[in-house]
Design a protein around this motif. Structure first.
Motif, short mmCIF file in Angstrom:
data_model
loop_
_atom_site.label_atom_id
_atom_site.label_comp_id
_atom_site.label_asym_id
_atom_site.label_seq_id
_atom_site.Cartn_x
_atom_site.Cartn_y
_atom_site.Cartn_z
N GLN A 6 6.93 0.81 10.20
CA GLN A 6 5.67 1.46 9.18
C GLN A 6 4.64 1.53 8.98
OE1 GLN A 6 8.94 4.84 6.49
NE2 GLN A 6 9.65 1.75 6.20
N THR A 7 4.36 -0.11 8.81
CA THR A 7 3.39 -0.68 9.04
C THR A 7 2.73 -0.39 9.56
OG1 THR A 7 3.65 -1.74 7.46
CG2 THR A 7 1.78 -2.85 8.13
N PHE A 8 2.44 -0.54 11.75
CA PHE A 8 1.93 -0.32 12.71
C PHE A 8 1.42 1.72 12.00
CE2 PHE A 8 1.79 1.69 17.32
CZ PHE A 8 1.06 1.08 16.80
N PHE A 9 2.45 2.17 11.96
CA PHE A 9 2.03 3.45 11.34
C PHE A 9 0.65 4.11 10.33
CE2 PHE A 9 6.92 4.85 12.93
CZ PHE A 9 5.75 5.43 14.23
N LEU A 10 0.94 3.33 9.63
CA LEU A 10 -0.17 3.72 8.35
C LEU A 10 -0.97 2.84 8.83
CD1 LEU A 10 -0.40 3.00 5.78
CD2 LEU A 10 0.16 1.40 5.22
N LEU A 27 0.52 -1.08 -0.29
CA LEU A 27 -0.10 -0.16 -0.17
C LEU A 27 0.93 1.13 -0.14
CD1 LEU A 27 -2.84 -0.75 2.70
CD2 LEU A 27 -2.79 -1.58 0.33
N SER A 28 1.05 1.89 -1.68
CA SER A 28 2.41 3.32 -1.34
C SER A 28 1.34 4.22 -0.99
CB SER A 28 2.56 3.17 -2.50
OG SER A 28 1.24 3.24 -3.29
N GLY A 58 -5.07 -11.05 4.39
CA GLY A 58 -6.59 -10.90 4.70
C GLY A 58 -6.16 -9.59 5.44
N ILE A 59 -5.18 -9.12 6.34
CA ILE A 59 -5.22 -7.78 6.18
C ILE A 59 -5.55 -7.17 5.51
CG2 ILE A 59 -3.65 -6.53 7.45
CD1 ILE A 59 -2.24 -8.68 8.77
N PHE A 60 -4.32 -6.92 3.98
CA PHE A 60 -4.99 -6.56 3.50
C PHE A 60 -6.08 -6.15 2.90
CE2 PHE A 60 -5.22 -5.90 -1.75
CZ PHE A 60 -4.21 -4.64 -2.18
N ALA A 85 4.76 6.84 6.30
CA ALA A 85 5.15 5.26 6.72
C ALA A 85 4.87 4.11 4.91
CB ALA A 85 4.17 4.19 7.33
N ALA A 86 4.00 4.58 4.30
CA ALA A 86 3.24 4.45 3.03
C ALA A 86 4.06 4.59 1.99
CB ALA A 86 1.60 4.62 2.95
N THR A 87 4.89 5.99 1.49
CA THR A 87 5.63 6.53 1.42
C THR A 87 6.46 5.70 1.01
OG1 THR A 87 4.21 8.43 0.89
CG2 THR A 87 6.39 8.34 -0.33
N PHE A 88 7.47 5.19 1.80
CA PHE A 88 8.96 5.25 1.94
C PHE A 88 8.73 3.65 2.80
CE2 PHE A 88 8.74 9.38 3.50
CZ PHE A 88 10.04 9.87 1.64
N ALA A 89 7.81 2.80 3.05
CA ALA A 89 7.80 1.17 2.87
C ALA A 89 7.85 1.10 1.71
CB ALA A 89 7.03 0.63 3.51
#
Length: 503
Positions: free
Chosen positions: A188-192, A55-56, A282-284, A346-350
């Motif tokens: 970063q996913t946690f922040f997202l 997920l950008s 599932g998470i997605f 987070a979404a951008t840089f991950a």
């Protein structure tokens, strides 16, 4: 939120990532750590971290924005997400077992074993071109947001903003690559995810909605329609088109893409890699439901407060992907603005850090052969890998600057369709390799086919109204591209007597 506060958050955020990188890099900065994380990654960390990669920043701001776009996008996108889920399942059950059985570092090594040298180099080149363009574009769209809301106020030019962004990514990935990213992407996913959930809570609080009231409001609004059965020929949003397009785009852009597969291949074994993929799927799906919910609430909130969709200063047209940052930065309190900013970062840089690591891995393995027995212990391998990593940062910088110079809305919209053309040959190559095991190809002709197939596909798409009675293609165009590649490969293939490929 002032530019000073935003910059302070950026400094703290990237300072944390660089600190994590230094701790991991001191322990192990080898090529094995960079390429495969020493094949010791925990599947649950990989599954969670892959959300941030998949997920950008474009998804973060564009999916909510598209819910109320002028074309009445509503929740149409969820049809595509369901197709994505099917694609992830195919990847987990069909492709991952093949990669693990062959013990691959780069998934494109498969072609060298199955079809030959030129097929191998063609597949790797397609990935390098596709991922560089796609990742540069995703970063470009989000850097525009930062430029619009922050750096223009500080008189910092766009090129400098891009250079700073890529420099920060390089700083925390060049030492241990994938081993670092497994940890940083988890953070970063946690922040997202937290950002999406908290944004819903903050908007509900601003509108005095309970969770149930918010759900009912979205349900009864004009934004909540999910399934569309308009005319199959003329509507690109027909359910079947979206499901098929979503599935095959995912198979190509995930299952046949070194970026996301590199993380899967860092798990200890195939069972853990598959657990990762199923959990991630599932998470997605769930997180995309939240994204669409945020979009509906944003438009409902904007209507209630008289907030207009921001206008692009160059084209004069509404930019729906600026609505989320507009409301977060200028119409909500400081804490919601900070939460949004963390989610966007987070979404951008991950996404970008993972892409740069995969590009470096593919070039080092597929073109320099750093994993070959005769090369694996060469003394300059680590130094060369760091220089290549820096080189891809610079290449992405050039591509983003070119995007900004062109700055044409039609070009921007076409970028999203490029995957159908660039990844289509990969789909055809893998399909031929897996399903035509008794046949070999004239290997030297494969690069020509990989170039010709997208042009034939483009011709068909541009003239679909003549060939197929006004049929309108959408993401399912990648199926056409893959099929053309497959048929052309079949035309230059021959059957080996008394021999069947075991791969």
């Amino acid at each position: 939120m002032t530019p000073t506060i935003i910059i302070t958050i950026l400094v703290i955020y990237f300072g944390t990532l660089i600190l994590i990188s230094n701790v991991i890099g001191k322990k192990d900065s080898s090529n094995n750590a960079f390429f495969q994380a020493n094949k010791n990654s925990k599947w649950y960390l990989v599954a969670f971290g892959m959300i941030g990669t998949a997920l950008s920043g474009v998804t973060f701001i564009s999916v909510p924005g598209e819910v109320g776009a002028s074309g009445g996008e509503q929740f149409k996108y969820f049809q595509f997400v369901l197709g994505n889920a099917l694609g992830f399942i195919v990847t987990a059950t069909v492709l991952l077992p093949l990669y693990y059985r062959l013990n691959l570092v780069s998934i494109y090594e498969y072609f060298e074993k199955r079809l030959g040298f030129y097929s191998y180099k063609s597949a790797a080149s397609i990935f390098l071109i596709s991922r560089t363009i796609g990742s540069a574009f995703r970063l470009y769209l989000v850097v525009i947001v930062f430029q619009y809301f922050v750096f223009d106020h500080l008189n910092i030019p766009f090129a400098a903003t891009v250079l700073i962004s890529l420099g920060l990514i390089f700083a925390y990935t060049y030492k241990s690559g994938l081993k670092t990213i497994i940890i940083t992407d988890t953070l970063q996913t946690f922040f997202l995810i937290s950002s999406v959930i908290l944004t819903i809570i903050f908007i509900c609080m601003a509108m005095d909605y309970s969770a149930i009231e918010a759900f009912e409001t979205i349900k009864e609004s004009n934004y909540s329609k999910i399934f569309f059965w308009d005319d199959f020929v003329t509507s690109k949003y027909h359910f079947v088109k979206q499901i098929l397009g979503g599935m095959f785009v995912t198979i190509a852009m995930t299952g046949l893409d070194q970026d996301l597969m590199q993380k899967n291949l860092s798990c200890k074994n195939i069972k853990e890699a598959q657990k990762n993929m199923f959990t991630f799927t599932g998470i997605f799906v769930l997180i995309n439901i939240f994204f669409l919910g945020v979009g509906a609430l944003l438009y409902i909130y904007a209507e209630s407060k008289g907030i207009s969709v921001p206008v692009d200063p160059l084209t004069g047209k509404p930019r729906t992907d600026l609505l989320f940052p507009e409301i977060a930065f200028n119409h909500l309190a400081l804490i919601p603005a900070i939460v949004f900013l963390l989610g966007l970062i987070a979404a951008t840089f991950a996404t970008t850090d993972s892409a740069l690591t995969a590009l470096t891995t593919s070039f080092c393995i597929d073109f320099l052969g750093m994993d070959k027995p005769e090369n694996i212990n060469k003394p300059n391998n680590v130094r060369n890998r760091k220089l290549i990593h820096l080189g891809f940062c610079f290449l992405m910088f050039i591509v983003i600057v070119i995007f900004n110079i062109i700055n044409d809305a039609s070009v921007v919209s076409m970028i999203f369709k490029i995957a159908s053309y660039t990844y289509g040959p990969l789909l055809g190559l893998f399909s031929f390799g897996m399903f035509m095991k008794s046949r070999k190809v004239k290997d030297k002709l494969v690069p020509i086919i990989c170039i010709a197939a997208p042009f034939i596909t483009l011709f068909i798409s541009m003239n679909s109204h003549l060939f197929f009675g006004n049929y309108v293609f959408d993401n399912e165009l990648i199926i056409v591209n893959g099929l053309i590649t497959f048929l052309l490969l079949l035309a230059i293939s021959f059957k080996e007597k008394n021999k069947t490929s075991d791969i």
